[in-house]
Design a protein around this motif. Structure first.
Motif, short mmCIF file in Angstrom:
data_model
loop_
_atom_site.label_atom_id
_atom_site.label_comp_id
_atom_site.label_asym_id
_atom_site.label_seq_id
_atom_site.Cartn_x
_atom_site.Cartn_y
_atom_site.Cartn_z
N ALA A 1 -6.70 18.69 -23.24
CA ALA A 1 -7.55 19.88 -23.22
C ALA A 1 -6.71 21.16 -23.16
O ALA A 1 -7.05 22.16 -23.80
N LEU A 2 -5.60 21.11 -22.42
CA LEU A 2 -4.73 22.29 -22.34
C LEU A 2 -4.09 22.60 -23.68
O LEU A 2 -3.97 23.78 -24.06
N VAL A 3 -3.67 21.57 -24.41
CA VAL A 3 -3.05 21.81 -25.71
C VAL A 3 -4.01 22.58 -26.61
O VAL A 3 -3.65 23.58 -27.23
N VAL A 4 -5.27 22.13 -26.65
CA VAL A 4 -6.27 22.82 -27.48
C VAL A 4 -6.50 24.24 -26.96
O VAL A 4 -6.60 25.19 -27.73
N SER A 5 -6.54 24.41 -25.64
CA SER A 5 -6.77 25.72 -25.06
C SER A 5 -5.66 26.71 -25.41
O SER A 5 -5.92 27.90 -25.60
N THR A 6 -4.41 26.20 -25.52
CA THR A 6 -3.30 27.12 -25.81
C THR A 6 -3.44 27.80 -27.16
O THR A 6 -2.95 28.91 -27.35
N PHE A 7 -4.12 27.13 -28.13
CA PHE A 7 -4.27 27.80 -29.43
C PHE A 7 -5.70 28.18 -29.77
O PHE A 7 -5.96 28.70 -30.85
N THR A 8 -6.65 27.94 -28.87
CA THR A 8 -8.01 28.46 -29.07
C THR A 8 -8.27 29.61 -28.10
O THR A 8 -8.54 30.73 -28.52
N ASP A 9 -8.18 29.34 -26.79
CA ASP A 9 -8.28 30.45 -25.82
C ASP A 9 -7.09 31.39 -25.98
O ASP A 9 -7.25 32.60 -25.85
#
Length: 344
Positions: free
Chosen positions: A330-338
Motif C-alpha cells: 500500500a505504501l508503494v502505491v501511495s508514494t506515486f499516487t498520494d
C-alpha cells in the motif's frame, strides 16, 4: 471534502508465504518463530507487554480513567464512555462489544446513554449504535456524508455534525474536544479528547504495541496517518484508546507507533529505488502484462522491507511478520499516487 478511496491496497505477497532471505540481496536474519503445533503456521512470538490483561470474568476489561472515564476492552475491540451529570457519553458502539457495553455501563452508573460519538463510519466501530435509541449521535461532516450514502439502518446519520477542524462541546459538565487532522485511516475519522480526564481516543491509527493491520485497514489516505499521529501527540493525555487490540496506549507507545510508520515509509522509498522494475519485467513472460510486472516488483519490495523491519522491530512490537508486506504494498502505491512532498 471526502478523500478518495484507495482501491489498490494489496500488491504484496501473503505474510504466511513470506520467504525471508529468498532472492538476491534480501536480508536473512530474523528472530526465531514461535514453535508451531503440527498443522499450524508459525509466527513470531508475541511480546509479553502486548498480551491480554485479566478481564472481569464476563469477557471484557473495564479500565477507569480519572473520576468518571472508562475504557472498555472486549477481545480486540475498544471503546470509551464517560459518565456526566446528564448521562453517559459513549465513543463508538462496536458490535463485537455489544454485550460488554450492556454489562459495563450499568455496572458503574444507572444513567442512560445520552450521546454516542462516532469516531468514523466503519461498521466494526459503530454498528451497534442502535442499542442506544434516543441518544444524540455526533460525527464529523465527512463521516455523515458517507453514512448518508450507505443508507445503513445500523449506522444512522448523526444528529449533530462537526464541521470544524477543532470543536469544543460541553456535555453534562464535561469538556470534549473534537479534532479532525484531515483524511487518514478514513475521511471523517476524528480524535476525541477529554482534557480533564487526560484521555484521548482515535480509532484505527495507533495499534498499541502492534504492527499495523493489513494494508493499514484500507486506509483512505496513508500520509494522513502520520499527520494523525502528530495530532495525537500534540494532545495532553495519559491514556489513549485506539479502538483495537488488547490494551490502551501511553504517550510513549503512540510515539513508537509513529517511529514504526516513518521507518516503514523510509525503507519502502529506499527499496523502491534499489529494486529494479526492469528486472521485475524480465521475470514476466508477457511484458505487456503490466499488472504482473507491477506485482513482481512490489512483492520484491515488500519482501525486502519486511525482512529489514523484522530485524529491527520483531522483538519490540507484535506481528511484524504478518501484515507488513501488505502495508508495504500500500505504501508503494501511495508514494506515486498520494506523492507527498518533503515527507515524512
Amino acid at each position: 471534502m471526502i478523500g478518495r478511496r484507495s482501491l489498490i491496497r494489496r500488491g504484496s505477497a501473503a505474510a504466511g508465504a513470506l520467504a525471508l532471505g529468498a532472492g538476491a540481496g534480501l536480508a536473512t536474519a530474523a528472530p526465531a518463530s514461535a514453535s508451531a503445533a503440527p498443522g499450524t503456521t508459525g509466527f513470531l512470538p508475541l511480546p509479553e507487554h502486548v498480551k491480554p490483561l485479566p478481564d472481569t470474568g464476563d469477557g471484557y476489561r473495564l479500565e477507569r480513567v480519572g473520576r468518571n472515564g472508562y475504557v472498555l476492552i472486549a477481545g480486540i475491540v475498544q471503546c470509551v464512555f464517560v459518565v456526566t451529570r446528564e448521562g453517559v457519553v459513549l465513543v463508538d458502539a462496536p458490535p463485537a462489544a455489544r454485550a460488554a457495553i450492556r454489562a459495563a455501563i450499568p455496572s458503574v452508573t444507572d444513567k442512560p446513554v445520552t450521546h454516542v460519538i462516532y469516531s468514523h463510519d466503519h461498521a466494526d466501530h459503530i454498528g451497534a449504535v442502535g442499542d442506544h435509541p434516543g441518544a444524540t449521535l455526533i460525527a464529523h461532516k465527512d463521516c455523515a456524508a458517507l453514512l448518508a450514502a450507505y443508507a445503513d439502518p445500523a449506522r444512522p446519520v448523526p444528529h449533530r455534525i462537526i464541521r470544524d477542524h477543532h470543536k469544543v462541546i460541553h456535555i453534562g459538565g464535561e469538556e470534549i474536544h473534537f479534532i479532525y487532522p484531515g483524511p487518514n485511516h478514513e475521511a471523517g475519522n476524528m480524535m476525541i479528547h477529554f482534557p480533564r480526564l487526560r484521555l484521548a481516543h482515535m480509532a484505527d491509527v495507533v495499534m498499541p504495541g502492534w504492527a499495523p493491520y493489513r494494508a493499514w485497514g484500507n486506509a483512505d489516505n496513508i500520509p494522513g496517518l502520520l499527520t494523525a499521529h502528530d495530532a495525537i501527540l500534540d494532545l495532553d493525555f495519559d491514556t489513549f484508546c485506539g479502538g483495537h487490540v488488547y490494551r490502551t496506549a501511553t504517550r510513549a507507545e503512540v510515539a513508537q507507533s509513529r517511529e514504526f510508520f516513518v521507518d516503514m515509509w523510509s525503507t519502502t522509498v529506499r527499496k523502491s529505488s534499489e529494486i529494479s522494475s526492469a528486472d521485475a519485467a524480465a521475470a514476466v513472460a508477457e511484458k505487456e502484462n503490466v499488472w504482473a510486472v507491477q506485482k513482481v516488483w512490489i512483492d520484491r519490495i515488500a519482501q525486502s522491507v519486511t525482512s529489514e523491519l523484522i530485524d529491527r522491530w520483531g522483538t519490540r512490537i507484535a506481528a511484524v511478520d504478518t501484515f507488513t508486506p501488505d502495508c508495504v504494498g500500500a505504501l508503494v502505491v501511495s508514494t506515486f499516487t498520494d506523492a507527498p512532498v518533503n515527507f515524512p
